[in-house]
Design a protein around this motif. Structure first.
Motif, PDB file in Angstrom:
ATOM      1  N   ALA A   3       0.815  -1.216   0.000  1.00 28.58           N
ATOM      2  CA  ALA A   3       0.000   0.000   0.000  1.00 28.58           C
ATOM      3  C   ALA A   3       0.843   1.258   0.000  1.00 28.58           C
ATOM      4  O   ALA A   3       0.318   2.345  -0.239  1.00 28.58           O
ATOM      5  N   ALA A   4       2.145   1.135   0.243  1.00 25.14           N
ATOM      6  CA  ALA A   4       2.966   2.337   0.359  1.00 25.14           C
ATOM      7  C   ALA A   4       2.953   3.131  -0.930  1.00 25.14           C
ATOM      8  O   ALA A   4       2.884   4.358  -0.921  1.00 25.14           O
ATOM      9  N   ALA A   5       3.007   2.398  -2.075  1.00 25.44           N
ATOM     10  CA  ALA A   5       3.019   3.105  -3.345  1.00 25.44           C
ATOM     11  C   ALA A   5       1.641   3.637  -3.698  1.00 25.44           C
ATOM     12  O   ALA A   5       1.467   4.816  -4.013  1.00 25.44           O
ATOM     13  N   ALA A   6       0.634   2.750  -3.630  1.00 23.58           N
ATOM     14  CA  ALA A   6      -0.711   3.184  -4.016  1.00 23.58           C
ATOM     15  C   ALA A   6      -1.250   4.238  -3.066  1.00 23.58           C
ATOM     16  O   ALA A   6      -2.006   5.123  -3.462  1.00 23.58           O
ATOM     17  N   ALA A   7      -0.838   4.158  -1.818  1.00 24.95           N
ATOM     18  CA  ALA A   7      -1.347   5.121  -0.846  1.00 24.95           C
ATOM     19  C   ALA A   7      -0.641   6.463  -0.949  1.00 24.95           C
ATOM     20  O   ALA A   7      -0.859   7.343  -0.142  1.00 24.95           O
ATOM     21  N   ALA A   8       0.240   6.623  -1.967  1.00 20.84           N
ATOM     22  CA  ALA A   8       0.870   7.923  -2.168  1.00 20.84           C
ATOM     23  C   ALA A   8      -0.176   8.992  -2.429  1.00 20.84           C
ATOM     24  O   ALA A   8       0.032  10.167  -2.199  1.00 20.84           O
ATOM     25  N   PHE A  97       7.733   3.893 -13.109  1.00 18.12           N
ATOM     26  CA  PHE A  97       7.078   4.540 -14.249  1.00 18.12           C
ATOM     27  C   PHE A  97       5.576   4.666 -14.023  1.00 18.12           C
ATOM     28  O   PHE A  97       4.974   5.693 -14.361  1.00 18.12           O
ATOM     29  N   CYS A  98       4.967   3.622 -13.450  1.00 18.18           N
ATOM     30  CA  CYS A  98       3.529   3.679 -13.163  1.00 18.18           C
ATOM     31  C   CYS A  98       3.209   4.809 -12.194  1.00 18.18           C
ATOM     32  O   CYS A  98       2.203   5.520 -12.351  1.00 18.18           O
ATOM     33  N   ASP A  99       4.060   5.000 -11.197  1.00 14.21           N
ATOM     34  CA  ASP A  99       3.797   6.060 -10.233  1.00 14.21           C
ATOM     35  C   ASP A  99       3.975   7.440 -10.868  1.00 14.21           C
ATOM     36  O   ASP A  99       3.212   8.365 -10.573  1.00 14.21           O
ATOM     37  N   ILE A 100       4.992   7.587 -11.728  1.00 12.18           N
ATOM     38  CA  ILE A 100       5.187   8.862 -12.420  1.00 12.18           C
ATOM     39  C   ILE A 100       3.998   9.152 -13.327  1.00 12.18           C
ATOM     40  O   ILE A 100       3.497  10.291 -13.385  1.00 12.18           O
ATOM     41  N   GLY A 280      -0.497  16.903   5.584  1.00 11.03           N
ATOM     42  CA  GLY A 280       0.865  16.967   5.080  1.00 11.03           C
ATOM     43  C   GLY A 280       1.747  15.893   5.670  1.00 11.03           C
ATOM     44  O   GLY A 280       2.570  15.287   4.970  1.00 11.03           O
ATOM     45  N   SER A 281       1.603  15.623   6.958  1.00  6.35           N
ATOM     46  CA  SER A 281       2.393  14.585   7.613  1.00  6.35           C
ATOM     47  C   SER A 281       2.129  13.228   6.996  1.00  6.35           C
ATOM     48  O   SER A 281       3.064  12.454   6.717  1.00  6.35           O
ATOM     49  N   ALA A 282       0.854  12.905   6.747  1.00  6.99           N
ATOM     50  CA  ALA A 282       0.507  11.612   6.140  1.00  6.99           C
ATOM     51  C   ALA A 282       1.035  11.516   4.715  1.00  6.99           C
ATOM     52  O   ALA A 282       1.616  10.502   4.315  1.00  6.99           O
ATOM     53  N   SER A 283       0.867  12.575   3.933  1.00  9.80           N
ATOM     54  CA  SER A 283       1.291  12.552   2.534  1.00  9.80           C
ATOM     55  C   SER A 283       2.800  12.429   2.400  1.00  9.80           C
ATOM     56  O   SER A 283       3.305  11.638   1.593  1.00  9.80           O
ATOM     57  N   VAL A 284       3.540  13.199   3.181  1.00 12.28           N
ATOM     58  CA  VAL A 284       5.002  13.140   3.116  1.00 12.28           C
ATOM     59  C   VAL A 284       5.509  11.778   3.579  1.00 12.28           C
ATOM     60  O   VAL A 284       6.415  11.193   2.965  1.00 12.28           O
ATOM     61  N   SER A 285       4.929  11.242   4.649  1.00 14.40           N
ATOM     62  CA  SER A 285       5.360   9.929   5.154  1.00 14.40           C
ATOM     63  C   SER A 285       5.129   8.840   4.118  1.00 14.40           C
ATOM     64  O   SER A 285       5.992   7.974   3.901  1.00 14.40           O
ATOM     65  N   ILE A 286       3.996   8.871   3.464  1.00 19.19           N
ATOM     66  CA  ILE A 286       3.684   7.854   2.461  1.00 19.19           C
ATOM     67  C   ILE A 286       4.641   7.954   1.284  1.00 19.19           C
ATOM     68  O   ILE A 286       5.112   6.945   0.746  1.00 19.19           O
ATOM     69  N   SER A 287       4.936   9.176   0.860  1.00 18.48           N
ATOM     70  CA  SER A 287       5.848   9.362  -0.272  1.00 18.48           C
ATOM     71  C   SER A 287       7.237   8.834   0.054  1.00 18.48           C
ATOM     72  O   SER A 287       7.880   8.180  -0.781  1.00 18.48           O
ATOM     73  N   ILE A 288       7.722   9.095   1.259  1.00 14.95           N
ATOM     74  CA  ILE A 288       9.038   8.592   1.659  1.00 14.95           C
ATOM     75  C   ILE A 288       9.030   7.067   1.733  1.00 14.95           C
ATOM     76  O   ILE A 288       9.996   6.401   1.317  1.00 14.95           O
ATOM     77  N   TRP A 290       7.274   5.046  -0.050  1.00 13.05           N
ATOM     78  CA  TRP A 290       7.293   4.551  -1.436  1.00 13.05           C
ATOM     79  C   TRP A 290       8.701   4.617  -2.004  1.00 13.05           C
ATOM     80  O   TRP A 290       9.177   3.681  -2.649  1.00 13.05           O
ATOM     81  N   ILE A 291       9.393   5.725  -1.773  1.00 10.75           N
ATOM     82  CA  ILE A 291      10.747   5.879  -2.291  1.00 10.75           C
ATOM     83  C   ILE A 291      11.684   4.850  -1.668  1.00 10.75           C
ATOM     84  O   ILE A 291      12.536   4.259  -2.349  1.00 10.75           O
ATOM     85  N   LEU A 292      11.548   4.605  -0.366  1.00  5.80           N
ATOM     86  CA  LEU A 292      12.412   3.646   0.314  1.00  5.80           C
ATOM     87  C   LEU A 292      12.262   2.248  -0.265  1.00  5.80           C
ATOM     88  O   LEU A 292      13.262   1.519  -0.417  1.00  5.80           O
TER      89      LEU A 292
END
Length: 382
Positions: A3-8, A97-100, A280-288, A290-292
């Motif tokens: 869910a980390a990626a989709a929950a971005a 690529f899918c996320d971009i 903002g806290s939820a969005s930034v955490s999810i994005s990080i 996904w990147i990890l």
């Protein structure tokens, strides 16, 4: 983890709260109502999702470029695209690529169609399938190399073998189970039940991360430390140990971020504070998060290809050759142990066979003598 990626775009979870806030405007000021309605142009209660996505997009593109470069280098060390290291990097690149592409679609809809960007997460969810497949291949490669080192050191450790087998199964289960979860989530995106499916998908991601991937990371770190001390001088050992530590550290950080995400969302949905800080806290955490998940795979192959000219970690044919050689040596040793008999042992076996033969002959002669002494009637009865 899936869910980390989709929950971005997990900000979608906040839409019902934003609507509820607007409906409860009787007791709130018009300024607060207006602030929580601006999500329709790409913002949630003061947190501008559109700006956040625009700032994040260059990092995603850069990560994809690095992944493709590492993929090119690993592809040059293998004979084809079907090699596991190549498939691993190709899958993680497709996920990126899918996320971009998802970000591009969402940004376009934010600009042109108001709030319709909210339930558009299908492309990103499809990328999760490739991400989990990439992590599964990564775990397979890592476990094979650890078992190869153990075999090279003549180490017969049931604990190490069990740990490696458990790690394989965990990643395989997650990779397979992600497919139906993505299908359900995609169906939810196309219906009016998006909120429900989004919450289920996020819960699935939290469960896999905390309850499955965390134990797997611990087992990987324990498995590599079981190897004997003489293995520490080998380059492959140092690389595998480094990756086990990176994976464990990444998983701990991922857990902290995903817990922060869940807490922020719960406080926003059920608390009285509808501030932009929670969103903002939820969005930034999810994005990080996904990147990890993607960065650990890319970092693994990037560091090993830079450090060594050839390695079974990224060269599938070399790994297969070494494993076949190791298995062949093990089979030859077993055959020698089975067929080779020392002279002293051979003399003892021969003497024992002669003795047993003499004993059987004496027993047969005694039995025949006794039978000759019995009456014919008894013999016939017998």
């Amino acid at each position: 983890a899936a869910a980390a990626a989709a929950a971005a775009q997990g900000e979608g979870l906040l839409l019902p709260a934003a609507r509820a806030t607007a409906r409860e405007g009787g007791s709130r000021s018009r300024e607060n109502i207006a602030m929580c309605e601006t999500w329709e142009k790409g913002a949630d209660c003061g947190w501008n999702q559109r700006t956040a996505r625009i700032l994040l997009l260059p990092f995603l593109v850069l990560l994809l470029a690095v992944s493709l470069y590492v993929l090119h280098r690993v592809r040059a060390r293998n004979t084809g695209w079907t090699a596991r290291p190549v498939l691993c990097l190709a899958a993680v690149s497709v996920s990126q690529f899918c996320d971009i592409l998802e970000h591009g679609l969402v940004l376009s809809e934010m600009r042109d169609h108001g709030h319709e960007w909210y339930n558009n997460s299908t492309v990103d969810a499809i990328g999760d399938v490739f991400l989990m497949y990439s992590l599964y291949l990564f775990a397979e490669i890592w476990c094979d190399n650890v078992l190869l080192l153990a075999h090279t050191a003549d180490l017969n450790s049931p604990l190490l073998t069990r740990d490696a087998t458990t790690v394989r199964r965990i990643y395989r289960v997650i990779a397979v189970a992600t497919i139906p979860m993505v299908v359900l989530f995609s169906l939810g995106s196309a219906t009016h039940h998006y909120d429900t499916f989004m919450i289920l998908y996020v819960l699935w991601g939290v469960f896999t991360g905390l309850m499955l991937l965390t134990p797997a990371a611990i087992l990987m770190h324990r498995a590599i430390t079981i190897l004997p001390a003489e293995m520490t001088e080998k380059a492959n050992y140092r690389q595998l140990l480094y990756m086990a530590r990176v994976n464990l550290g990444e998983q701990i950080l991922w857990n902290v971020l995903i817990i922060n995400t869940v807490v922020s969302i719960v406080l926003f949905l059920h608390g009285g504070n509808k501030s932009a800080a929670l969103i903002g806290s939820a969005s930034v955490s999810i994005s990080i998060c996904w990147i990890l998940m993607h960065l650990q795979v890319v970092l693994f192959f990037a560091t090993v290809t830079k450090a060594q000219g050839s390695s079974p970690i990224f060269d599938a044919s070399l790994l297969e050759s070494l494993m076949n050689q190791s298995e062949g040596e093990g089979a030859s040793a077993a055959a020698r142990v089975h067929h080779h008999v020392q002279p002293e042992r051979a003399d003892k076996i021969e003497l024992q066979a002669v003795t047993q033969g003499q004993q059987r002959a004496q027993t047969d002669r005694a039995t025949a003598s006794d039978e000759r002494q019995l009456p014919d009637v008894v013999l016939n009865s017998v």
